[in-house]
Write a protein that holds these residues in place. Sequence first.
Motif, PDB file in Angstrom:
ATOM      1  N   ASP A 161       0.864  -1.170   0.000  1.00 16.29           N
ATOM      2  CA  ASP A 161       0.000   0.000   0.000  1.00 16.29           C
ATOM      3  C   ASP A 161       0.909   1.231   0.000  1.00 16.29           C
ATOM      4  N   PRO A 162       0.970   1.983  -1.090  1.00 13.74           N
ATOM      5  CA  PRO A 162       1.903   3.117  -1.143  1.00 13.74           C
ATOM      6  C   PRO A 162       1.513   4.273  -0.232  1.00 13.74           C
ATOM      7  N   LEU A 163       0.243   4.310   0.195  1.00  9.52           N
ATOM      8  CA  LEU A 163      -0.242   5.414   1.034  1.00  9.52           C
ATOM      9  C   LEU A 163      -1.028   4.844   2.215  1.00  9.52           C
ATOM     10  N   PRO A 164      -0.362   4.147   3.124  1.00  9.54           N
ATOM     11  CA  PRO A 164      -1.084   3.448   4.194  1.00  9.54           C
ATOM     12  C   PRO A 164      -1.790   4.348   5.199  1.00  9.54           C
ATOM     13  N   HIS A 165      -1.426   5.631   5.283  1.00  7.41           N
ATOM     14  CA  HIS A 165      -2.107   6.521   6.224  1.00  7.41           C
ATOM     15  C   HIS A 165      -3.184   7.368   5.551  1.00  7.41           C
ATOM     16  N   TRP A 166      -3.542   6.973   4.315  1.00  5.77           N
ATOM     17  CA  TRP A 166      -4.700   7.559   3.627  1.00  5.77           C
ATOM     18  C   TRP A 166      -5.834   6.542   3.647  1.00  5.77           C
ATOM     19  N   ASN A 167      -7.038   7.004   3.902  1.00 12.40           N
ATOM     20  CA  ASN A 167      -8.195   6.114   3.829  1.00 12.40           C
ATOM     21  C   ASN A 167      -8.469   5.728   2.378  1.00 12.40           C
ATOM     22  N   ASP A 168      -8.903   4.480   2.184  1.00 12.71           N
ATOM     23  CA  ASP A 168      -9.285   4.050   0.843  1.00 12.71           C
ATOM     24  C   ASP A 168     -10.490   4.870   0.378  1.00 12.71           C
TER      25      ASP A 168
END
Length: 332
Positions: A33-40
Amino acid sequence: MKKLMYLIMAATLAVVLIWANGLLGSAFAVANDPLPHWNDGKVKQGIIEFVARVTDPDSPDFVAPEDRIATFDNDGTLWAEQPYPQLLFTMAEVDALVAANPELRSQQPYKALLDQDFDYFKTAEEETLTELLAAVYADRTQAEYEAEVQQFFATAEYPTLGVPVTEVTYLPMVELLDYLRDNGFQTWICSGGGIDLMRQISEPFYGVPPQQVIGTHIQKDWREHDGEMVIWRLPELVLVTDKEGKPIGMDLHIGKPPIFSAGNVRSGGDIPHLTYSQQQQPSMQLMINHDDAEREFAYAEPDNASLNASAENGWTVVSMKDDWKTIFAFQQ
């Protein structure tokens, strides 16, 4: 009895394997996940899809690495701005000046700044502002100023969040900077903040080298001081890189519009920034909306200019409340 033991052992092994596979699968998902602290959601997916399009050699939207320029505002986009860290630095410098010269406490512009009477500066004479500029930012060597900035960041606290100033960067945005660089982007900062202040923290905070920072700057001179040649800071503004100054600064330092840009809602200051970026196609623009009073701050513009411009131009609005799993690393 032996059969029973074998069955128990086999069942236990199966459970262990299933459990381990679940952990490995979870770890694999996080690692990929390249952006793990962004919500899907639409915002995160839109960023990932844009990066995929412009980095795929078989895509009609492929952009060569030398043209993958990304520019980010700093205040309110990469770190908190309630209050501005640069304002905290300015007040700390004036505090030290007044401690050494107590008579200044009752004199303007020092009194207004220490009393946080910011309305005073809206009508102040240019000579008064030049005096403050000289006292805080000029009439010293570049090396002396840089040492003062480094000392500030080593000790200062962010009053409204109760943490060191070094901890008020937005984790999802730092993550985004890393993701873009992993995909061949040059990441730049273009902000109304002082270029020489931001250059002291851009690399350790964001991984952005100082030569890729654009900001408000003053005039400088090469002169002899105490027996050696130095860069001397003068109390004269050269360029304020806010609003219309941002495209000017980017043209001066980069020479082309960015294909990815990010700014934030507060004063309409990033509308020219994102408009300039949109002139380059393909491109993507983010507008950070401060709508999370619980984890950060909630504030808007009286005329709603930034959000209106985002709607009119198809820019991506990032809701801090809905799109970010975590805002600050200290909240994890």
